[in-house]
Design a protein around this motif. Structure first.
Motif: not given
Length: 308
Positions: A149-164
């Protein structure tokens, strides 16, 4: 340790059928005390599942979330039982981003006697929020994030810090901050250019706040795989985490640390750093065990590695 396990969320043995475990990973009953925004479970012995768990609020990130994530990942960093982490969101979508109503007092009503003191206080708050996602990157255990589903705003900040990064076919991503009157300040503008590799595309997403859908996310490199639905994605996330967890933790954690170092430094600096790193890390029994597995034409998962 902070984990509260029950017969419903821990499974004996690392290599259970992934579809069965994926269903269990997606069916937690609520946040795990002492957390109010996260549900923590161990679907297998060496994998920790961190689920954003405010489904009634679309997993919006409230005040508690920003501190709970730091506590959680600091614990995982030191937990020798954990060798890989899967992050997902409960409910209909991954996250709607910042909970504006909850966070309004923190940001829009700063305290201080004058501009300098107000500004100093705001900077401290921003740096604290940044640490919520930087702690994921600092965690030596690889983190697989599963987005539906949606990954908005701070969600994008978070996932870019993940490895995969994995997502479902219905997933979409939005760098939303310009629509609410600010520049993204907790990681997207710094990490997304390194993740995607196209400054033009990053600029477009950040300046227009347009949505990016799953196919474009895959073609641009934001995610590495797209799945038909959440159940298939969670099974895929567990499989990847299982492959990671079955290998030498000395090799895996050293690889993550050196990948991040290399991203932020020159090739020459990265080569020097890995040489210094491996002058000690090569002196491990894990190397002989892994070499033996290779000679026997077996997977490293057939070997037992000591905790780290």
């Amino acid at each position: 340790m902070f984990f509260l396990f029950s017969s419903n969320n821990i499974y004996k043995g690392l290599w259970l059928p992934s579809q069965t475990v994926a269903r269990a990973m997606s069916s937690s009953g609520g946040a795990t005390p002492p957390y109010t925004t996260l549900a923590i479970s161990r679907p297998t012995e060496s994998i920790t599942h961190v689920e954003l768990h405010r489904p009634e609020k679309r997993n919006a990130m409230n005040s508690a979330f920003w501190s709970e994530m730091v506590t959680c990942f600091n614990e995982l960093s030191e937990d020798p039982e954990c060798r890989a982490v899967v992050v997902s969101g409960a409910g209909k979508l991954f996250t709607a981003g910042i909970d504006l109503m909850d966070m309004m007092n923190n940001v829009l009503q700063p305290e201080g006697d004058d501009t300098a003191r107000i500004s100093w206080g705001l900077k401290k708050k921003i740096r604290k929020f940044q640490e919520t996602f930087s702690v994921i990157e600092k965690c030596p255990k690889p983190v697989v994030v599963a987005i539906h589903g949606a990954c908005v705003g701070a969600g994008v900040d978070m996932i870019t810090a993940c490895d995969i990064r994995l997502c479902t076919q219905d997933a979409w991503f939005q760098v939303k901050e310009v629509d609410i009157g600010l520049a993204a300040d907790v990681g997207t503008l710094q990490r997304l250019p390194k993740v995607i590799g196209s400054q033009s595309l990053v600029n477009e997403l950040a300046l227009t706040a347009r949505k990016m859908y799953a196919d474009e996310a895959k073609s641009s490199g934001l995610v590495s795989r797209v799945f038909a639905d959440k159940e298939a994605m969670m099974a895929g996330a567990l499989q990847i985490a299982g492959e990671i967890a079955g290998r030498s933790p000395v090799a895996v954690q050293g690889t993550k640390i050196n990948l991040i170092y290399a991203r932020n430094h020159s090739v020459a600096d990265g080569l020097d750093y890995i040489a210094t790193w491996n002058m000690s890390m090569l002196q491990t029994e894990d190397l002989m065990k892994s070499a033996q597995a290779a000679l026997e034409k077996k997977s490293p998962k057939t070997k037992t590695y000591s905790k780290l």
